[in-house]
Scaffold this motif. Structure first.
Motif, PDB file in Angstrom:
ATOM      1  N   ARG A 196       0.837  -1.205   0.000  1.00 55.05           N
ATOM      2  CA  ARG A 196       0.000   0.000   0.000  1.00 55.05           C
ATOM      3  C   ARG A 196       0.870   1.253   0.000  1.00 55.05           C
ATOM      4  O   ARG A 196       0.647   2.185  -0.775  1.00 55.05           O
ATOM      5  N   ILE A 197       1.845   1.284   0.909  1.00 57.07           N
ATOM      6  CA  ILE A 197       2.565   2.544   1.121  1.00 57.07           C
ATOM      7  C   ILE A 197       3.669   2.796   0.100  1.00 57.07           C
ATOM      8  O   ILE A 197       3.924   3.950  -0.252  1.00 57.07           O
ATOM      9  N   VAL A 198       4.347   1.746  -0.386  1.00 53.96           N
ATOM     10  CA  VAL A 198       5.454   1.984  -1.309  1.00 53.96           C
ATOM     11  C   VAL A 198       4.968   2.639  -2.603  1.00 53.96           C
ATOM     12  O   VAL A 198       5.489   3.697  -2.995  1.00 53.96           O
ATOM     13  N   PRO A 199       3.972   2.059  -3.295  1.00 50.12           N
ATOM     14  CA  PRO A 199       3.519   2.746  -4.517  1.00 50.12           C
ATOM     15  C   PRO A 199       2.843   4.086  -4.241  1.00 50.12           C
ATOM     16  O   PRO A 199       2.958   5.012  -5.042  1.00 50.12           O
ATOM     17  N   SER A 200       2.162   4.203  -3.093  1.00 54.98           N
ATOM     18  CA  SER A 200       1.491   5.468  -2.781  1.00 54.98           C
ATOM     19  C   SER A 200       2.487   6.581  -2.530  1.00 54.98           C
ATOM     20  O   SER A 200       2.363   7.694  -3.075  1.00 54.98           O
ATOM     21  N   PHE A 201       3.487   6.328  -1.685  1.00 62.63           N
ATOM     22  CA  PHE A 201       4.498   7.345  -1.407  1.00 62.63           C
ATOM     23  C   PHE A 201       5.314   7.668  -2.658  1.00 62.63           C
ATOM     24  O   PHE A 201       5.715   8.823  -2.875  1.00 62.63           O
ATOM     25  N   THR A 202       5.578   6.638  -3.460  1.00 61.96           N
ATOM     26  CA  THR A 202       6.312   6.865  -4.711  1.00 61.96           C
ATOM     27  C   THR A 202       5.508   7.746  -5.655  1.00 61.96           C
ATOM     28  O   THR A 202       6.048   8.690  -6.261  1.00 61.96           O
ATOM     29  N   LEU A 214       4.263   6.999 -13.683  1.00 59.68           N
ATOM     30  CA  LEU A 214       3.863   6.819 -12.291  1.00 59.68           C
ATOM     31  C   LEU A 214       3.701   5.335 -11.995  1.00 59.68           C
ATOM     32  O   LEU A 214       3.457   4.537 -12.908  1.00 59.68           O
ATOM     33  N   PRO A 215       3.845   4.943 -10.729  1.00 61.19           N
ATOM     34  CA  PRO A 215       3.657   3.527 -10.386  1.00 61.19           C
ATOM     35  C   PRO A 215       2.210   3.088 -10.569  1.00 61.19           C
ATOM     36  O   PRO A 215       1.286   3.904 -10.516  1.00 61.19           O
ATOM     37  N   VAL A 216       2.044   1.798 -10.776  1.00 61.64           N
ATOM     38  CA  VAL A 216       0.706   1.236 -10.852  1.00 61.64           C
ATOM     39  C   VAL A 216       0.023   1.426  -9.502  1.00 61.64           C
ATOM     40  O   VAL A 216       0.652   1.317  -8.443  1.00 61.64           O
ATOM     41  N   ALA A 217      -1.259   1.736  -9.508  1.00 65.41           N
ATOM     42  CA  ALA A 217      -2.012   1.910  -8.255  1.00 65.41           C
ATOM     43  C   ALA A 217      -1.944   0.631  -7.429  1.00 65.41           C
ATOM     44  O   ALA A 217      -1.929  -0.481  -7.986  1.00 65.41           O
ATOM     45  N   PRO A 218      -1.899   0.757  -6.099  1.00 64.66           N
ATOM     46  CA  PRO A 218      -1.784  -0.439  -5.246  1.00 64.66           C
ATOM     47  C   PRO A 218      -3.027  -1.309  -5.289  1.00 64.66           C
ATOM     48  O   PRO A 218      -4.123  -0.863  -5.614  1.00 64.66           O
ATOM     49  N   PHE A 270      15.713   7.647  -7.450  1.00 65.14           N
ATOM     50  CA  PHE A 270      17.064   7.699  -6.892  1.00 65.14           C
ATOM     51  C   PHE A 270      17.452   9.083  -6.367  1.00 65.14           C
ATOM     52  O   PHE A 270      18.375   9.213  -5.567  1.00 65.14           O
ATOM     53  N   ALA A 271      16.749  10.113  -6.804  1.00 63.18           N
ATOM     54  CA  ALA A 271      17.062  11.460  -6.312  1.00 63.18           C
ATOM     55  C   ALA A 271      16.637  11.659  -4.867  1.00 63.18           C
ATOM     56  O   ALA A 271      17.084  12.611  -4.225  1.00 63.18           O
ATOM     57  N   GLU A 272      15.798  10.784  -4.328  1.00 60.45           N
ATOM     58  CA  GLU A 272      15.359  10.901  -2.938  1.00 60.45           C
ATOM     59  C   GLU A 272      15.475   9.550  -2.235  1.00 60.45           C
ATOM     60  O   GLU A 272      14.588   8.697  -2.357  1.00 60.45           O
ATOM     61  N   PRO A 273      16.560   9.338  -1.482  1.00 60.24           N
ATOM     62  CA  PRO A 273      16.769   8.056  -0.795  1.00 60.24           C
ATOM     63  C   PRO A 273      15.627   7.667   0.149  1.00 60.24           C
ATOM     64  O   PRO A 273      15.417   6.474   0.394  1.00 60.24           O
ATOM     65  N   LEU A 274      14.892   8.660   0.667  1.00 61.54           N
ATOM     66  CA  LEU A 274      13.793   8.351   1.578  1.00 61.54           C
ATOM     67  C   LEU A 274      12.706   7.538   0.878  1.00 61.54           C
ATOM     68  O   LEU A 274      11.998   6.763   1.525  1.00 61.54           O
ATOM     69  N   VAL A 275      12.593   7.711  -0.437  1.00 66.51           N
ATOM     70  CA  VAL A 275      11.636   6.931  -1.223  1.00 66.51           C
ATOM     71  C   VAL A 275      12.303   5.664  -1.757  1.00 66.51           C
ATOM     72  O   VAL A 275      11.739   4.566  -1.675  1.00 66.51           O
ATOM     73  N   GLY A 317      14.522  -5.635   8.608  1.00 70.51           N
ATOM     74  CA  GLY A 317      15.411  -4.587   9.095  1.00 70.51           C
ATOM     75  C   GLY A 317      15.340  -3.315   8.269  1.00 70.51           C
ATOM     76  O   GLY A 317      15.134  -2.219   8.811  1.00 70.51           O
ATOM     77  N   LEU A 318      15.494  -3.427   6.945  1.00 66.87           N
ATOM     78  CA  LEU A 318      15.538  -2.226   6.117  1.00 66.87           C
ATOM     79  C   LEU A 318      14.167  -1.583   5.951  1.00 66.87           C
ATOM     80  O   LEU A 318      14.045  -0.358   5.965  1.00 66.87           O
ATOM     81  N   MET A 319      13.117  -2.410   5.792  1.00 70.28           N
ATOM     82  CA  MET A 319      11.787  -1.812   5.632  1.00 70.28           C
ATOM     83  C   MET A 319      11.350  -1.092   6.899  1.00 70.28           C
ATOM     84  O   MET A 319      10.775   0.003   6.839  1.00 70.28           O
TER      85      MET A 319
END
Length: 401
Positions: A196-202, A214-218, A270-275, A317-319
């Motif tokens: 839900r959150i990865v494609p939405s935030f992206t 744009l990413p495919v809708a979740p 890649f321009a925003e590591p937070l995403v 850990g990373l997520m």
């Protein structure tokens, strides 16, 4: 009607108890760093804890059920009010929950001198009370869509209980049913909530940059097929961890979730590591499934523990680190941008994962690689506590006005 902001302003106690993410994200990070700082000398035989668990089982339990349990609490205590429109839990009730979680960590650490049943009860009281509170909020808010989250939380709790039972019997709980059930529940949470959150935030970030792609809708039909395949593979892995059918199911789930991730346009972030880090964290879901499939179908490929660490240290850990950094910035009114310190802790965590997995692949140098993995992990989560500690511990801006 009282608002969340008014409720927080009315609280006159410690700032850390003004919202669920504050005590649990900070506590989780400190515990992740401290537990690893204890584990490294335990691994080399220079330290012994007074726990009834064997050292590897203590390590596995505290990072899965201890660390992840706290992050789940911090995330859901912050997200559920948004899902249901109800007020968050703040103040001493929040402090009580944090105290119950901390009691579980202490109980497991000193369990060598305490009967197994009381230790299990102390450790399980936090997730059970927490799950009941979340269930009340979801039902009261008629937020039926998220009952699936409650079901996964229930499986996570049952896994913890099984882990205690297996350890009490003298079994090697680090490779038991409880560990696999708890880890499987954690991976499904990442697949469902992350989906839900990865494609939405992206999408939100790319829209601001006026991206043409744009990413495919979740939660499209493909996502549901991928989730169903992963669920079947995880259930088979819990029940038949070495079965050929399990290996094939995990391989199929790996392919489907790699394709799912590719649909979210991560290569444009890649321009925003937070995403970008959200995509990197999710990538460990198919990587872990593939590694486990390889180990099952061709034993010796990674070593079972090494393969599991793609999920344990990588996906989880990373997520969780990605979610904690983003949520802390967002809920404390900061710009959603990763600074140098944030990028450094992401890189340290990724180094930790690959060093640990490499230690299973190249046993001749496993000792030094395990040390690198442990120290990098400490840098990642100790770094989070340092970089984000002030945001989590200080009074929110609304209180200082």
């Amino acid at each position: 009607m009282t608002t969340t902001t008014e409720q927080m302003r009315a609280w006159t106690g410690p700032a850390i108890l003004t919202f669920g993410f504050r005590p649990f994200f900070f506590g989780a990070a400190v515990w992740a760093a401290l537990a690893m700082a204890l584990w490294v000398p335990m691994l080399s035989g220079h330290l012994t804890l007074p726990t009834a668990f064997d050292p590897v089982s203590w390590h596995a339990h505290e990072f899965l059920f201890g660390y992840l349990g706290a992050v789940i609490a911090g995330f859901l205590l912050t997200a559920v009010p948004n899902w249901t429109g109800r007020l968050p839990i703040v103040g001493w009730r929040l402090g009580m929950l944090a105290g119950l979680w901390l009691a579980g960590r202490v109980a497991v650490a000193v369990s060598g001198s305490v009967p197994a049943l009381p230790v299990a009860m102390v450790d399980l009281v936090f997730p059970v009370v927490f799950a009941l509170l979340i269930a009340r909020e979801i039902v009261a808010g008629k937020n039926w869509r998220n009952l699936i989250v409650l079901a996964m939380l229930g499986a996570f709790i049952i896994g913890n209980a099984l882990f205690h039972w297996e350890a009490a019997k003298g079994d090697y709980a680090a490779q038991g049913y409880g560990l696999r059930l708890g880890l499987g529940a954690g991976i499904m949470m990442i697949a469902v909530i992350g989906g839900r959150i990865v494609p939405s935030f992206t999408r939100n970030w790319l829209v601001k940059r006026r991206s043409a792609v744009l990413p495919v809708a979740p939660m499209q039909s493909f996502d549901k097929v991928a989730l169903a395949a992963l669920l079947v593979a995880l259930l088979l892995w819990v029940a038949l961890p070495l079965g050929t059918l399990t290996g094939l199911a995990l391989a199929l789930a790996s392919v489907l979730h790699a394709l799912r991730l590719a649909r979210w346009a991560g290569h444009r972030t890649f321009a925003e590591p937070l995403v970008t880090v959200l995509h990197a964290g999710y990538a460990f879901v198919p990587l872990g499934a593939l590694a486990l499939a390889a180990e099952i179908l061709a034993p010796g490929s990674f070593g079972m523990a090494g393969a599991q660490h793609f999920w344990m240290a990588g996906a989880i850990g990373l997520m969780t680190l990605a979610v904690m950094t983003r949520a802390t910035l967002g809920h404390t009114g900061q710009d959603l941008r990763a600074g140098a310190g944030t990028v450094a802790i992401y890189l340290a965590l990724i180094l930790s994962v690959f060093a640990r997995v490499a230690g299973g692949v190249v046993p001749e140098v496993s000792g030094p690689l395990h040390t690198v993995a442990g120290l990098s992990w400490i840098v990642a989560f100790g770094g989070f506590a340092v970089v984000y500690g002030a945001l989590l511990l200080r009074l929110p801006a609304a209180k200082r006005v």
